[in-house]
Design a protein around this motif. Sequence first.
Motif, PDB file in Angstrom:
ATOM      1  N   UNK A  87      10.948 -49.882 -16.490  1.00  0.00           N
ATOM      2  CA  UNK A  87       9.879 -49.775 -15.500  1.00  0.00           C
ATOM      3  C   UNK A  87       9.889 -48.398 -14.856  1.00  0.00           C
ATOM      4  N   UNK A  88       8.677 -47.836 -14.697  1.00  0.00           N
ATOM      5  CA  UNK A  88       8.567 -46.531 -14.051  1.00  0.00           C
ATOM      6  C   UNK A  88       7.345 -46.511 -13.144  1.00  0.00           C
ATOM      7  N   UNK A  89       7.413 -45.638 -12.137  1.00  0.00           N
ATOM      8  CA  UNK A  89       6.270 -45.451 -11.252  1.00  0.00           C
ATOM      9  C   UNK A  89       5.251 -44.535 -11.928  1.00  0.00           C
ATOM     10  N   UNK A  90       3.983 -44.757 -11.614  1.00  0.00           N
ATOM     11  CA  UNK A  90       2.920 -43.964 -12.215  1.00  0.00           C
ATOM     12  C   UNK A  90       2.490 -42.775 -11.359  1.00  0.00           C
ATOM     13  N   UNK A  91       3.143 -42.597 -10.208  1.00  0.00           N
ATOM     14  CA  UNK A  91       2.779 -41.479  -9.330  1.00  0.00           C
ATOM     15  C   UNK A  91       2.817 -40.126 -10.048  1.00  0.00           C
ATOM     16  N   UNK A  92       3.861 -39.815 -10.824  1.00  0.00           N
ATOM     17  CA  UNK A  92       3.864 -38.507 -11.506  1.00  0.00           C
ATOM     18  C   UNK A  92       2.675 -38.315 -12.446  1.00  0.00           C
ATOM     19  N   UNK A  93       2.251 -39.384 -13.102  1.00  0.00           N
ATOM     20  CA  UNK A  93       1.097 -39.251 -13.987  1.00  0.00           C
ATOM     21  C   UNK A  93      -0.162 -38.946 -13.194  1.00  0.00           C
ATOM     22  N   UNK A  94      -0.386 -39.684 -12.098  1.00  0.00           N
ATOM     23  CA  UNK A  94      -1.574 -39.432 -11.286  1.00  0.00           C
ATOM     24  C   UNK A  94      -1.570 -38.012 -10.725  1.00  0.00           C
ATOM     25  N   UNK A  95      -0.398 -37.530 -10.331  1.00  0.00           N
ATOM     26  CA  UNK A  95      -0.312 -36.181  -9.786  1.00  0.00           C
ATOM     27  C   UNK A  95      -0.646 -35.121 -10.827  1.00  0.00           C
ATOM     28  N   UNK A  96      -0.429 -35.432 -12.106  1.00  0.00           N
ATOM     29  CA  UNK A  96      -0.672 -34.456 -13.173  1.00  0.00           C
ATOM     30  C   UNK A  96      -2.123 -34.428 -13.629  1.00  0.00           C
ATOM     31  N   UNK A  97      -2.905 -35.443 -13.264  1.00  0.00           N
ATOM     32  CA  UNK A  97      -4.292 -35.496 -13.714  1.00  0.00           C
ATOM     33  C   UNK A  97      -5.151 -34.478 -12.967  1.00  0.00           C
ATOM     34  N   UNK A  98      -6.013 -33.802 -13.689  1.00  0.00           N
ATOM     35  CA  UNK A  98      -6.979 -32.896 -13.053  1.00  0.00           C
ATOM     36  C   UNK A  98      -8.147 -32.672 -14.002  1.00  0.00           C
ATOM     37  N   UNK A  99      -9.279 -32.310 -13.445  1.00  0.00           N
ATOM     38  CA  UNK A  99     -10.461 -32.056 -14.258  1.00  0.00           C
ATOM     39  C   UNK A  99     -10.169 -30.951 -15.270  1.00  0.00           C
ATOM     40  N   UNK A 100     -10.623 -31.154 -16.501  1.00  0.00           N
ATOM     41  CA  UNK A 100     -10.419 -30.169 -17.547  1.00  0.00           C
ATOM     42  C   UNK A 100      -9.166 -30.390 -18.374  1.00  0.00           C
ATOM     43  N   UNK A 101      -8.318 -31.330 -17.965  1.00  0.00           N
ATOM     44  CA  UNK A 101      -7.081 -31.588 -18.712  1.00  0.00           C
ATOM     45  C   UNK A 101      -7.398 -32.361 -19.989  1.00  0.00           C
ATOM     46  N   UNK A 102      -6.838 -31.927 -21.097  1.00  0.00           N
ATOM     47  CA  UNK A 102      -6.967 -32.659 -22.349  1.00  0.00           C
ATOM     48  C   UNK A 102      -5.927 -33.758 -22.424  1.00  0.00           C
ATOM     49  N   UNK A 103      -6.352 -34.950 -22.854  1.00  0.00           N
ATOM     50  CA  UNK A 103      -5.444 -36.096 -22.895  1.00  0.00           C
ATOM     51  C   UNK A 103      -5.607 -36.860 -24.211  1.00  0.00           C
ATOM     52  N   UNK A 104      -4.549 -37.576 -24.554  1.00  0.00           N
ATOM     53  CA  UNK A 104      -4.625 -38.619 -25.571  1.00  0.00           C
ATOM     54  C   UNK A 104      -4.738 -39.950 -24.829  1.00  0.00           C
ATOM     55  N   UNK A 105      -5.500 -40.870 -25.385  1.00  0.00           N
ATOM     56  CA  UNK A 105      -5.689 -42.148 -24.708  1.00  0.00           C
ATOM     57  C   UNK A 105      -5.516 -43.299 -25.689  1.00  0.00           C
ATOM     58  N   UNK A 106      -5.241 -44.465 -25.112  1.00  0.00           N
ATOM     59  CA  UNK A 106      -5.242 -45.723 -25.864  1.00  0.00           C
ATOM     60  C   UNK A 106      -5.706 -46.816 -24.917  1.00  0.00           C
ATOM     61  N   UNK A 107      -6.559 -47.682 -25.431  1.00  0.00           N
ATOM     62  CA  UNK A 107      -7.049 -48.800 -24.630  1.00  0.00           C
ATOM     63  C   UNK A 107      -7.493 -49.919 -25.565  1.00  0.00           C
ATOM     64  N   UNK A 108      -7.291 -51.160 -25.141  1.00  0.00           N
ATOM     65  CA  UNK A 108      -7.891 -52.315 -25.797  1.00  0.00           C
ATOM     66  C   UNK A 108      -9.023 -52.786 -24.895  1.00  0.00           C
ATOM     67  N   UNK A 109     -10.214 -52.935 -25.468  1.00  0.00           N
ATOM     68  CA  UNK A 109     -11.371 -53.340 -24.680  1.00  0.00           C
ATOM     69  C   UNK A 109     -12.033 -54.568 -25.292  1.00  0.00           C
ATOM     70  N   UNK A 110     -12.870 -55.200 -24.486  1.00  0.00           N
ATOM     71  CA  UNK A 110     -13.628 -56.379 -24.891  1.00  0.00           C
ATOM     72  C   UNK A 110     -15.115 -56.033 -24.770  1.00  0.00           C
ATOM     73  N   UNK A 111     -15.681 -55.315 -25.752  1.00  0.00           N
ATOM     74  CA  UNK A 111     -17.081 -54.871 -25.638  1.00  0.00           C
ATOM     75  C   UNK A 111     -18.041 -56.055 -25.758  1.00  0.00           C
ATOM     76  N   UNK A 112     -18.919 -56.195 -24.785  1.00  0.00           N
ATOM     77  CA  UNK A 112     -19.858 -57.313 -24.779  1.00  0.00           C
ATOM     78  C   UNK A 112     -21.226 -56.844 -24.299  1.00  0.00           C
ATOM     79  N   UNK A 113     -22.232 -57.670 -24.539  1.00  0.00           N
ATOM     80  CA  UNK A 113     -23.549 -57.479 -23.942  1.00  0.00           C
ATOM     81  C   UNK A 113     -24.106 -58.858 -23.601  1.00  0.00           C
ATOM     82  N   UNK A 114     -25.079 -58.892 -22.713  1.00  0.00           N
ATOM     83  CA  UNK A 114     -25.718 -60.138 -22.330  1.00  0.00           C
ATOM     84  C   UNK A 114     -26.941 -60.372 -23.225  1.00  0.00           C
TER      85      UNK A 114
END
Length: 217
Positions: free
Chosen positions: A87-114
């Motif tokens: 377990x780790x705190x996410x504060x260091x990650x939030x502090x490192x985020x800024x506009x213009x930063x390039x990132x790698x991402x991963x997410x699982x989503x549930x895409x839906x429409x009505x």
Amino acid sequence: MSPSPAVLARIRLNPHHRAVQRDIHDADQMHKTLMRMVPDHLGDHARQQTGLLYRLDTDDDGHTLLVQAAHPLNTAGLPHGYGNADTRELAPMFQALHDGLGVRYRIVVNPIKRERLSLDRKNERGRTLPLSGPDADQWWQRRATASGLQLHTLTPHTIAPARSRTAKPGMRHSLIRYDGTATITDTHALTNAVLTGIGRGKSYGAGLLSLAPAPTP
């Protein structure tokens, strides 16, 4: 400064544990197991109050469970031998985020429409329909943009959702994992998206957005 005392637990699951074998195929049981990591007596909306999100990542070596919350997580609440947790705190990650930063991402989503209904059924509520293929990709593009990310690449992986006995009749879940690279365009919106999750199906392992610095050219 981090906007929240958010924490992330990375749990390498024990494939021989009976509770693990049950949970990875049963979304209701997985939810019950993970809620043992947060305080008791939070009422009917405990997951929302604690901001609990999770994602099950699978590779050649087995399953890793990521669990995020806005409250401390008690990994001792998990069944004995369930897995090895870090377990780790996410504060260091939030502090490192800024506009213009390039990132790698991963997410699982549930895409839906009505579902759209004819005018003679305007007082009825259309069914929730799962999206796939280009429609799902476009859904994620829109959600990512609204969440402060300009996507450069996206690679979809369809995931078979775990069964659930408590899902509403007629409800279908279509889980898709997206991996890729992006540039941060709105740090505030992105921070909120990380903390609250993106889209529906959060009790089924959807919505948790992971970020890491993109490699420099």
